[in-house]
Design a protein around this motif. Structure first.
Motif, PDB file in Angstrom:
ATOM      1  N   PHE A 106       2.783-129.653 -84.752  1.00 33.84           N
ATOM      2  CA  PHE A 106       1.837-128.967 -85.627  1.00 33.84           C
ATOM      3  C   PHE A 106       1.066-129.969 -86.477  1.00 33.84           C
ATOM      4  O   PHE A 106      -0.161-129.921 -86.568  1.00 33.84           O
ATOM      5  CB  PHE A 106       2.590-127.988 -86.525  1.00 33.84           C
ATOM      6  N   HIS A 107       1.773-130.905 -87.092  1.00 33.80           N
ATOM      7  CA  HIS A 107       1.112-131.881 -87.947  1.00 33.80           C
ATOM      8  C   HIS A 107       0.308-132.897 -87.138  1.00 33.80           C
ATOM      9  O   HIS A 107      -0.727-133.386 -87.602  1.00 33.80           O
ATOM     10  CB  HIS A 107       2.146-132.601 -88.823  1.00 33.80           C
ATOM     11  N   GLN A 108       0.763-133.211 -85.949  1.00 28.77           N
ATOM     12  CA  GLN A 108       0.009-134.139 -85.109  1.00 28.77           C
ATOM     13  C   GLN A 108      -1.344-133.552 -84.727  1.00 28.77           C
ATOM     14  O   GLN A 108      -2.355-134.255 -84.683  1.00 28.77           O
ATOM     15  CB  GLN A 108       0.802-134.490 -83.854  1.00 28.77           C
ATOM     16  N   GLN A 109      -1.378-132.247 -84.478  1.00 23.24           N
ATOM     17  CA  GLN A 109      -2.625-131.584 -84.116  1.00 23.24           C
ATOM     18  C   GLN A 109      -3.604-131.525 -85.292  1.00 23.24           C
ATOM     19  O   GLN A 109      -4.807-131.462 -85.091  1.00 23.24           O
ATOM     20  CB  GLN A 109      -2.345-130.165 -83.617  1.00 23.24           C
ATOM     21  N   GLU A 110      -3.060-131.524 -86.503  1.00 22.20           N
ATOM     22  CA  GLU A 110      -3.934-131.374 -87.660  1.00 22.20           C
ATOM     23  C   GLU A 110      -3.907-132.595 -88.573  1.00 22.20           C
ATOM     24  O   GLU A 110      -4.093-132.500 -89.782  1.00 22.20           O
ATOM     25  CB  GLU A 110      -3.540-130.132 -88.451  1.00 22.20           C
ATOM     26  N   MET A 168      10.319-137.125 -92.674  1.00 29.44           N
ATOM     27  CA  MET A 168      10.425-137.740 -91.346  1.00 29.44           C
ATOM     28  C   MET A 168       9.166-137.493 -90.530  1.00 29.44           C
ATOM     29  O   MET A 168       8.606-138.407 -89.913  1.00 29.44           O
ATOM     30  CB  MET A 168      11.645-137.191 -90.605  1.00 29.44           C
ATOM     31  N   VAL A 169       8.740-136.241 -90.516  1.00 26.88           N
ATOM     32  CA  VAL A 169       7.578-135.873 -89.713  1.00 26.88           C
ATOM     33  C   VAL A 169       6.305-136.513 -90.267  1.00 26.88           C
ATOM     34  O   VAL A 169       5.529-137.129 -89.528  1.00 26.88           O
ATOM     35  CB  VAL A 169       7.439-134.340 -89.656  1.00 26.88           C
ATOM     36  N   HIS A 170       6.093-136.371 -91.571  1.00 23.11           N
ATOM     37  CA  HIS A 170       4.870-136.908 -92.170  1.00 23.11           C
ATOM     38  C   HIS A 170       4.754-138.417 -91.978  1.00 23.11           C
ATOM     39  O   HIS A 170       3.683-138.924 -91.627  1.00 23.11           O
ATOM     40  CB  HIS A 170       4.840-136.581 -93.665  1.00 23.11           C
ATOM     41  N   ARG A 171       5.827-139.121 -92.222  1.00 24.84           N
ATOM     42  CA  ARG A 171       5.762-140.592 -92.144  1.00 24.84           C
ATOM     43  C   ARG A 171       5.429-141.047 -90.728  1.00 24.84           C
ATOM     44  O   ARG A 171       4.640-141.971 -90.532  1.00 24.84           O
ATOM     45  CB  ARG A 171       7.083-141.202 -92.602  1.00 24.84           C
ATOM     46  N   HIS A 172       6.028-140.385 -89.723  1.00 19.07           N
ATOM     47  CA  HIS A 172       5.788-140.817 -88.356  1.00 19.07           C
ATOM     48  C   HIS A 172       4.421-140.380 -87.860  1.00 19.07           C
ATOM     49  O   HIS A 172       3.700-141.154 -87.202  1.00 19.07           O
ATOM     50  CB  HIS A 172       6.871-140.268 -87.432  1.00 19.07           C
ATOM     51  N   VAL A 173       4.017-139.157 -88.168  1.00 17.83           N
ATOM     52  CA  VAL A 173       2.731-138.655 -87.687  1.00 17.83           C
ATOM     53  C   VAL A 173       1.569-139.345 -88.384  1.00 17.83           C
ATOM     54  O   VAL A 173       0.605-139.775 -87.738  1.00 17.83           O
ATOM     55  CB  VAL A 173       2.640-137.131 -87.891  1.00 17.83           C
ATOM     56  N   PHE A 174       1.651-139.467 -89.713  1.00 15.53           N
ATOM     57  CA  PHE A 174       0.495-139.935 -90.476  1.00 15.53           C
ATOM     58  C   PHE A 174       0.474-141.449 -90.689  1.00 15.53           C
ATOM     59  O   PHE A 174      -0.584-142.019 -90.941  1.00 15.53           O
ATOM     60  CB  PHE A 174       0.434-139.225 -91.829  1.00 15.53           C
ATOM     61  N   GLN A 175       1.630-142.110 -90.583  1.00 18.69           N
ATOM     62  CA  GLN A 175       1.668-143.560 -90.765  1.00 18.69           C
ATOM     63  C   GLN A 175       1.988-144.296 -89.466  1.00 18.69           C
ATOM     64  O   GLN A 175       1.637-145.450 -89.310  1.00 18.69           O
ATOM     65  CB  GLN A 175       2.687-143.932 -91.850  1.00 18.69           C
ATOM     66  N   GLY A 176       2.687-143.627 -88.555  1.00 20.73           N
ATOM     67  CA  GLY A 176       2.987-144.217 -87.256  1.00 20.73           C
ATOM     68  C   GLY A 176       4.128-145.217 -87.313  1.00 20.73           C
ATOM     69  O   GLY A 176       4.411-145.808 -88.353  1.00 20.73           O
ATOM     70  N   HIS A 177       4.818-145.374 -86.196  1.00 16.15           N
ATOM     71  CA  HIS A 177       5.907-146.340 -86.085  1.00 16.15           C
ATOM     72  C   HIS A 177       6.121-146.577 -84.596  1.00 16.15           C
ATOM     73  O   HIS A 177       6.750-145.780 -83.910  1.00 16.15           O
ATOM     74  CB  HIS A 177       7.180-145.796 -86.735  1.00 16.15           C
ATOM     75  N   GLN A 178       5.594-147.684 -84.093  1.00 12.06           N
ATOM     76  CA  GLN A 178       5.582-147.931 -82.651  1.00 12.06           C
ATOM     77  C   GLN A 178       6.979-148.068 -82.061  1.00 12.06           C
ATOM     78  O   GLN A 178       7.176-147.825 -80.867  1.00 12.06           O
ATOM     79  CB  GLN A 178       4.776-149.195 -82.347  1.00 12.06           C
ATOM     80  N   ASP A 179       7.959-148.462 -82.880  1.00 14.22           N
ATOM     81  CA  ASP A 179       9.313-148.666 -82.363  1.00 14.22           C
ATOM     82  C   ASP A 179      10.105-147.375 -82.243  1.00 14.22           C
ATOM     83  O   ASP A 179      11.210-147.373 -81.701  1.00 14.22           O
ATOM     84  CB  ASP A 179      10.077-149.642 -83.267  1.00 14.22           C
ATOM     85  N   VAL A 180       9.574-146.278 -82.769  1.00 13.52           N
ATOM     86  CA  VAL A 180      10.264-144.987 -82.727  1.00 13.52           C
ATOM     87  C   VAL A 180       9.371-143.977 -82.025  1.00 13.52           C
ATOM     88  O   VAL A 180       8.237-143.746 -82.438  1.00 13.52           O
ATOM     89  CB  VAL A 180      10.606-144.486 -84.150  1.00 13.52           C
ATOM     90  N   GLN A 181       9.888-143.378 -80.960  1.00 16.60           N
ATOM     91  CA  GLN A 181       9.138-142.384 -80.212  1.00 16.60           C
ATOM     92  C   GLN A 181       9.402-140.983 -80.761  1.00 16.60           C
ATOM     93  O   GLN A 181      10.409-140.733 -81.422  1.00 16.60           O
ATOM     94  CB  GLN A 181       9.516-142.438 -78.727  1.00 16.60           C
ATOM     95  N   ARG A 182       8.482-140.077 -80.474  1.00 16.35           N
ATOM     96  CA  ARG A 182       8.588-138.710 -80.980  1.00 16.35           C
ATOM     97  C   ARG A 182       9.930-138.072 -80.659  1.00 16.35           C
ATOM     98  O   ARG A 182      10.628-137.549 -81.539  1.00 16.35           O
ATOM     99  CB  ARG A 182       7.468-137.850 -80.384  1.00 16.35           C
ATOM    100  N   ASP A 183      10.325-138.074 -79.389  1.00 13.05           N
ATOM    101  CA  ASP A 183      11.556-137.396 -78.992  1.00 13.05           C
ATOM    102  C   ASP A 183      12.784-138.053 -79.622  1.00 13.05           C
ATOM    103  O   ASP A 183      13.755-137.360 -79.963  1.00 13.05           O
ATOM    104  CB  ASP A 183      11.694-137.383 -77.467  1.00 13.05           C
ATOM    105  N   GLU A 184      12.753-139.378 -79.769  1.00 11.81           N
ATOM    106  CA  GLU A 184      13.874-140.077 -80.410  1.00 11.81           C
ATOM    107  C   GLU A 184      13.983-139.675 -81.876  1.00 11.81           C
ATOM    108  O   GLU A 184      15.088-139.457 -82.396  1.00 11.81           O
ATOM    109  CB  GLU A 184      13.670-141.593 -80.306  1.00 11.81           C
TER     110      GLU A 184
END
Length: 204
Positions: A106-110, A168-184
């Motif tokens: 949801f957050h990735q889409q928006e 968790m969701v906001h930091r990964h979606v809005f800031q990104g972290h190449q070493d951590v994948q979505r499913d992980e």
């Protein structure tokens, strides 16, 4: 806010304007978006925009209403207490896995709209009230969920659960972290959140 239309053709036009406004706000920001740019993207005349909305603020408010309605529809409190013992913890993990997965997508889409909303809520009292009320409903649902498993400090536990999932969701979606994948992220987040309730059940 102008009343929503009832005729199918008018509903389609209004929905097309809302979808176009979502894309405009997400890509151009609030200030650069205009009634004309929204209408152009929707493939209609600017006058058509004003048949359904007073201004672009109205459109942003309606998008936000729909956004929270979608969140509230998907993030429901289970009707019964779920299994949380080591031998029967699948149910509660399914709930966390589905909730985190939905929140992430949801957050990735928006992601572009998120910046607009966070900026505008500081200067638009109507939007701030709408967002505050929507977040209150979500928090109440988290509190109701927690109350089924925790006897003490329900409020604190609910606040922590809400903040951890959102963070968790906001930091990964809005800031990104190449070493951590979505499913992980979702799987490990599920394990961490569920572990607390499993531990509470074992100690109870």
């Amino acid at each position: 806010m102008k009343p929503a239309p009832r005729q199918e053709r008018a509903i389609r036009k209004r929905n097309a304007l809302l979808a176009a406004a979502f894309d405009e706000f997400s890509s151009q920001g609030f200030e650069a978006t205009t009634a004309k740019s929204i209408a152009d993207r929707a493939g209609v005349a600017t006058g058509t925009f004003y048949q359904y909305f007073h201004n672009k603020q109205d459109v942003l408010l309606e998008i936000t209403r729909q956004r929270f309605a979608q969140l509230q529809q998907h993030l429901q409190v289970p009707e019964a207490r779920l299994g949380v013992t080591p031998d029967n913890n699948a149910d509660i993990r399914v709930v966390f896995r589905q909730a985190l997965g939905f929140l992430y997508d949801f957050h990735q889409q928006e992601s572009g709209l998120h910046e607009v909303l966070e900026y505008r809520r500081r200067v638009d009292p109507a939007l701030a009230e709408l967002m505050d009320n929507g977040e209150t409903v979500l928090m109440e649902r988290v509190r109701a969920f927690v109350a089924r498993y925790v006897r003490d400090d329900v409020e604190t536990t609910a606040f922590c659960l809400f903040s951890m999932a959102e963070g968790m969701v906001h930091r990964h979606v809005f800031q990104g972290h190449q070493d951590v994948q979505r499913d992980e992220l979702i799987e490990r987040g599920t394990q961490i959140l569920a572990a607390y309730f499993e531990n509470q059940n074992n100690n109870g």
